[in-house]
Every structure is written in C-alpha cells, then in structure tokens.
Design a protein around this motif. Sequence first.
Motif, PDB file in Angstrom:
ATOM      1  N   ASN A 100      26.413  -1.688  16.321  1.00 20.29           N
ATOM      2  CA  ASN A 100      25.195  -1.519  17.113  1.00 20.29           C
ATOM      3  C   ASN A 100      25.230  -0.274  17.994  1.00 20.29           C
ATOM      4  O   ASN A 100      24.233   0.039  18.665  1.00 20.29           O
ATOM      5  CB  ASN A 100      24.965  -2.734  18.015  1.00 20.29           C
ATOM      6  CG  ASN A 100      24.651  -3.992  17.228  1.00 20.29           C
ATOM      7  OD1 ASN A 100      25.478  -4.886  17.109  1.00 20.29           O
ATOM      8  ND2 ASN A 100      23.444  -4.058  16.671  1.00 20.29           N
ATOM      9  N   ILE A 101      26.365   0.431  18.000  1.00 17.30           N
ATOM     10  CA  ILE A 101      26.476   1.626  18.842  1.00 17.30           C
ATOM     11  C   ILE A 101      25.942   2.843  18.091  1.00 17.30           C
ATOM     12  O   ILE A 101      26.362   3.136  16.975  1.00 17.30           O
ATOM     13  CB  ILE A 101      27.938   1.870  19.263  1.00 17.30           C
ATOM     14  CG1 ILE A 101      28.455   0.672  20.072  1.00 17.30           C
ATOM     15  CG2 ILE A 101      28.052   3.149  20.094  1.00 17.30           C
ATOM     16  CD1 ILE A 101      29.933   0.757  20.417  1.00 17.30           C
ATOM     17  N   LEU A 102      25.011   3.533  18.708  1.00 16.86           N
ATOM     18  CA  LEU A 102      24.432   4.747  18.119  1.00 16.86           C
ATOM     19  C   LEU A 102      25.492   5.849  18.131  1.00 16.86           C
ATOM     20  O   LEU A 102      25.964   6.256  19.189  1.00 16.86           O
ATOM     21  CB  LEU A 102      23.207   5.184  18.924  1.00 16.86           C
ATOM     22  CG  LEU A 102      22.460   6.423  18.442  1.00 16.86           C
ATOM     23  CD1 LEU A 102      21.696   6.120  17.146  1.00 16.86           C
ATOM     24  CD2 LEU A 102      21.492   6.942  19.509  1.00 16.86           C
ATOM     25  N   CYS A 108      21.960  12.979  17.367  1.00 19.10           N
ATOM     26  CA  CYS A 108      21.595  14.384  17.125  1.00 19.10           C
ATOM     27  C   CYS A 108      20.562  14.498  16.002  1.00 19.10           C
ATOM     28  O   CYS A 108      19.638  15.309  16.086  1.00 19.10           O
ATOM     29  CB  CYS A 108      22.839  15.204  16.792  1.00 19.10           C
ATOM     30  SG  CYS A 108      23.972  15.404  18.191  1.00 19.10           S
ATOM     31  N   ARG A 109      20.737  13.686  14.972  1.00 21.94           N
ATOM     32  CA  ARG A 109      19.796  13.744  13.844  1.00 21.94           C
ATOM     33  C   ARG A 109      18.388  13.309  14.287  1.00 21.94           C
ATOM     34  O   ARG A 109      17.398  13.958  13.961  1.00 21.94           O
ATOM     35  CB  ARG A 109      20.285  12.869  12.699  1.00 21.94           C
ATOM     36  CG  ARG A 109      19.424  13.019  11.438  1.00 21.94           C
ATOM     37  CD  ARG A 109      20.026  12.311  10.234  1.00 21.94           C
ATOM     38  NE  ARG A 109      20.090  10.869  10.425  1.00 21.94           N
ATOM     39  CZ  ARG A 109      21.198  10.171  10.569  1.00 21.94           C
ATOM     40  NH1 ARG A 109      22.374  10.784  10.561  1.00 21.94           N
ATOM     41  NH2 ARG A 109      21.168   8.856  10.733  1.00 21.94           N
ATOM     42  N   ILE A 110      18.304  12.221  15.051  1.00 24.72           N
ATOM     43  CA  ILE A 110      17.006  11.741  15.529  1.00 24.72           C
ATOM     44  C   ILE A 110      16.326  12.794  16.395  1.00 24.72           C
ATOM     45  O   ILE A 110      15.146  13.119  16.201  1.00 24.72           O
ATOM     46  CB  ILE A 110      17.177  10.428  16.335  1.00 24.72           C
ATOM     47  CG1 ILE A 110      17.648   9.290  15.428  1.00 24.72           C
ATOM     48  CG2 ILE A 110      15.860  10.041  17.019  1.00 24.72           C
ATOM     49  CD1 ILE A 110      18.089   8.040  16.193  1.00 24.72           C
ATOM     50  N   LEU A 111      17.073  13.351  17.331  1.00 25.54           N
ATOM     51  CA  LEU A 111      16.482  14.322  18.255  1.00 25.54           C
ATOM     52  C   LEU A 111      16.144  15.630  17.566  1.00 25.54           C
ATOM     53  O   LEU A 111      15.140  16.274  17.888  1.00 25.54           O
ATOM     54  CB  LEU A 111      17.431  14.559  19.434  1.00 25.54           C
ATOM     55  CG  LEU A 111      17.533  13.390  20.420  1.00 25.54           C
ATOM     56  CD1 LEU A 111      18.635  13.626  21.438  1.00 25.54           C
ATOM     57  CD2 LEU A 111      16.204  13.167  21.127  1.00 25.54           C
ATOM     58  N   LEU A 175      20.040  -0.329  17.640  1.00 27.16           N
ATOM     59  CA  LEU A 175      21.147   0.489  18.127  1.00 27.16           C
ATOM     60  C   LEU A 175      20.994   0.796  19.613  1.00 27.16           C
ATOM     61  O   LEU A 175      19.884   0.903  20.129  1.00 27.16           O
ATOM     62  CB  LEU A 175      21.201   1.814  17.349  1.00 27.16           C
ATOM     63  CG  LEU A 175      21.399   1.704  15.828  1.00 27.16           C
ATOM     64  CD1 LEU A 175      21.261   3.073  15.178  1.00 27.16           C
ATOM     65  CD2 LEU A 175      22.753   1.086  15.512  1.00 27.16           C
ATOM     66  N   ILE A 176      22.129   0.940  20.282  1.00 26.89           N
ATOM     67  CA  ILE A 176      22.125   1.342  21.694  1.00 26.89           C
ATOM     68  C   ILE A 176      23.025   2.560  21.853  1.00 26.89           C
ATOM     69  O   ILE A 176      24.050   2.677  21.186  1.00 26.89           O
ATOM     70  CB  ILE A 176      22.588   0.201  22.624  1.00 26.89           C
ATOM     71  CG1 ILE A 176      24.031  -0.228  22.306  1.00 26.89           C
ATOM     72  CG2 ILE A 176      21.648  -0.993  22.535  1.00 26.89           C
ATOM     73  CD1 ILE A 176      24.620  -1.206  23.321  1.00 26.89           C
ATOM     74  N   ASP A 177      22.614   3.471  22.739  1.00 22.73           N
ATOM     75  CA  ASP A 177      23.480   4.623  23.005  1.00 22.73           C
ATOM     76  C   ASP A 177      24.345   4.326  24.234  1.00 22.73           C
ATOM     77  O   ASP A 177      24.253   3.245  24.837  1.00 22.73           O
ATOM     78  CB  ASP A 177      22.664   5.914  23.153  1.00 22.73           C
ATOM     79  CG  ASP A 177      21.727   5.899  24.353  1.00 22.73           C
ATOM     80  OD1 ASP A 177      21.939   5.091  25.281  1.00 22.73           O
ATOM     81  OD2 ASP A 177      20.772   6.707  24.364  1.00 22.73           O
TER      82      ASP A 177
END
Length: 608
Positions: A100-102, A108-111, A175-177
Amino acid sequence: MNNTTEAQFRAIAHKTGPAMILAGPGSGKTLVITNRTRYLIDEYGINPQDILVITFTKAAAAEMKERFSRMSKARGVTFGTFHAVFFGILKHAYHYTAANILREEQKCRILTELIREHRISTEDEKQLLSDLIAEISTVKNERIDLNHYYSSACPEEVFRDIFRKYETVHREQGLIDFDDMLTYSYELLKARPDILAGWQKRFRYILVDEFQDINALQYEIVRMLAAPKDNLFIVGDDDQSIYRFRGAKPEIMLNFPKDYPQAEVIELDCNFRCTPSILNSALYVIESNTHRFEKKLHAVRPDGAPVDIQEFRDQEHEILYLLKCIRDGIEQGRSGSDFAILFRTNQAARPFAERLLEFNLPFTMRDALPNIYEHWIARDLFAYLHLALVQTDRKEFLQVMNRPKRYIARDCIDSSVVSFETLRTYHEGKDWMIDRIDRLETDLKILRKMRPYAAVNYIRFGIGYEEFLKEYAAQRRMKGEDLIDILNEIQDGAKPFNSVEEWLSHIEDYKKALEEKGRQQEASEDAVTLATLHSSKGLEFTEVFLVDVNEGIIPYKKAVLEADIEEERRLFYVGMTRAKDQLHLFYVRERYGNAADRSEFLDGLIQE
C-alpha cells in the motif's frame, strides 16, 4: 555508571515524566539514549515492550538497536523512524501492507504525467518535479489549506489542480505516500480516542532522538501518544536544527519547557570530539544567534592546532592548496578517510571532484552529485559549440536557433542538414531576417576559432544568451541569478582547456567517473569524503575543509530574513563541529571574475 559524566548519568537515570536533554555536538547523545533504555529495564523494571525509541533515519534506528543489543539481552524495545512507527499504527487500523506504500518512482510517474497534462513550460522537468514533490509535502505536513497555499513552482491554480489529482490518483489505487503516514495517523488518533488509548498503553515510555529535526505534525502525534503520563524523553540540540525546508523549526524544541513546565532539563556539557580551539570557535559563531538555549559546552580533549582561516585569490588557488594539504597528509601515512571537504550545496562539489579525479585521489560522495554538464543550459552551450565546428546538425540547430529570439521558423528546416543558403532563400525579401541569419552564421564562425572559456563568454554576451536566460527566468517566475550561477559554473569549468574537443573529452571522462561513483555503495576506507553541510550532520572527521565561506554562499544568498540567517549560522556551526583535530575555513576574493566578500560569520573569528 562507569565512563559517564554527571550530566549523562542524570539523563540516563531519569525515570518518569518529561525530560529534555540538550545534547551538543560530540556530547554522547546515543550513549545516553541506549543506556537510559537499558536503565529503565534493568533498574526500574520497565517491560521492554513498553519502550519506543524514535529516530529520523533507518540507519540511525539500526545503529541504536545494535548498540542497545550489545549492552542488554532484553528484547522487545521498538526502535524505528517516525514513518515506520506511524505506518505500524495504520497497519493495525487499516490492515495496510508494504504493497500500500506509494513507491518513489510511482509518485514521480504520476506527477510527471500531470506536469505534461498541464503543459507547464519548463526546460528542467526534473527540477520542476522535485519542487512539486517538496511543496506537496509542505502542504500535507503543515496541514495548510490548499486554497491558501501559493506555489513558487507553477501558477497557483495549476498547483492546486495537480495536488488534487495526485491525491485522487494514488488514493483510488489504495496507496499512501510517506506524508500520508503522518496525516492519516494524526487524523486517526484524533478521531478515535479508543485507538489512541491502546497505543498510549502500548508505548508508556517514548524517547526521541534528534528532536530539533521534528516538524509540527510529528510533534503533535508524539504528544498524543505520550499523554497522559507524559513519559517523553527528548534528546537534541536546537543549535543543530538545520531542516527548516522540511518543516523542522527550532521553536518546537525551544517551546518544549512551555509545553511541559514540569520537564527536567539536562545539558550534556562535555564535548568529546573537538579540540578546544575548534569547539570555542564554533561556540563563538553560534552565540550570535538570539533564539537559542544558552549552553556551557566545553571540550574534554587537550588543545590542538588553531583553526586555520585562509583567504585565496580565487577558487583555483583554494582547490590547489587544499589538494596539497591532503596529498601531504597521505604521504605522511594518513588515510584519505581522515579528510572531509564540506560545501553549502552539492553543486559546489563539482570543481573539487574534478580535481580529485585529475590528481587520482580516491573520494566518496555523501550526496548524489548532479552532473552540471547535463543541465539544459550546458546542452545549449554545447549545441552552439558543436554547430560552430560542423554547422549542419538539425537537432542542435533547432535547439538554439531562437536562444536568443531570432524568430526563425521550425518549418523552414525540412532536412536533416541545415543550410544557411536555404534559410536565406526561405526568408527572401525579409531583410531583417536575412540580417539575423547572417549574424548567426558569422557568430558560429567566430566561435570556431575560440578556446572554450572565451567561446562561452562570447555566447553569453556577444550572442546574447545570458539575456535570453533572464527573460526565460522572468517568464517562469524564477530567480534569474540561479540560472546565471549555473552558467558561471559551466564557464568556470572550461577555463583549463585549450580546445572544445579537449573540454568535451574531459566532460565525458567526468560523466563516467560520476556514474562509477554512483555504483559504489560503500565508502572506501581510503577515500576523502565530499559532503554538503546538511549531509555531514552526525559525522566526524580528523580534518575538515569548509570551503567557499563567502557571502552569498555561507550564508546562502536566499537567506534574507533573520530566521534564515540564524539557520545558516546553525548550518555553519554543524560543519565546524564535524572536525576533531583540524578545521580549515577557506574563502576567496574573486569568484567567476567578480569580487567576492568573505562571510560575515568569519568576521568575529578573524578578530579573535
């Protein structure tokens, strides 16, 4: 206890209630934390499972755990980072797993996709990405209302939209960062007193290392966990609080006695690392800060060599003298690992790393050293220099044909080979365009005959590239001086070379060397350490060279407010107190051809 000072023993023997241990550099804070943990178990009969020791890094947690296990057979004490501890709380409540951890690459890919979706104009996507990640973290950790946050990375509405979409994307994936670990834990413990009570019962004794680095959200959660007994034992040094950019503020530690009026305050007043001359010089500097706890730290060791403060004409002389000191030391039988070269920013390591490679002196880097020759400004300069030699590369021509603006249209270059005659034919009848094309061709011919340093100078001022950078910075709401600094650094690197080919060959060798350094996981026992002041914290070396102690560097040019200057002074103090036997403080009179002033931090020391 044997081998402990009176102050250390008082801290170790503290049993219940809050306590603040002021632990200056080299005063034995790790010894105090591990021994106090053992003392709670052996002398006071505390169950090891009731004890939580929080650190800021995995490495510090592992070291603490190992040192404790060497002195005690007790098992069950929890050693962990803030994120590890808070993720443990979330695991019990929400049944999270590591899946569950980003991961950082996912973030980086999402942003990156969101940056491209918003078509943000930038030449340095990596830097923009880094800035966005830092700002998102700030909003979360400081619980700022998104509508009241003003981004410096991109327009406000764009930032807010990116933030919301980023949150939506990773949450929809379950997911959580790392920032969520803090915010979710805080919200959970606030909303569920029953869950909070369970954790308060689980961790009846909490010890926090490097407390000066804590941010407001971490502090709030720790306070909740420590209540109602408040067996909170914090160890830190407000004079070594150097992470404001991460939300850490010395005010949190300074206000601890107000938050806990009953807290016992103990100062570890013996420094076991530095000679008196080094420690007294460092204390002389830090005492200029007004927002701090007064301390009476003194050195245990006998006096040694005085602090070496030296002025050099320019950085070239500074580097050559420094290398001579290191080579002389190694020839006398000392190890390369005795020496450390400390800088304000990681980019400043470049000229020293290049010369260490040239002199075949092994070194290790505490930070990932960005290769300035891969910066987009460097790529522009190399495109000009390469075009001056061949004049036909379409890709490179497209890259710089409008830097500065010449209004040459891309569709007039329809082949892989650029021809100035074809350009003139395309713009026939437009005399002003013909003049610009003629001038560009002439500029490239002039560049062809120049040495690299002079060529870069001509590109900057003869062709007008520096003016283009200032206009670009204004459009991107950046500080133009930041880009000019990059330009200065690249040009300075060209000084020793007689031809463009020789310079480019050197750059290729340097790139390979950096890649090799990046693959080396462990520092060589024989290697000189290169480190920023930030990454040097917690380390110690026999001999330290603190370089470029000039205004605009130390303190850094972006430090304007008094709080910023005090942070810069703390950073300088941290660097000074890394040295055990010998400390060198170097500054230059000239930088990039301009006069340079020594740092205000040196004024009192030189008078002393």
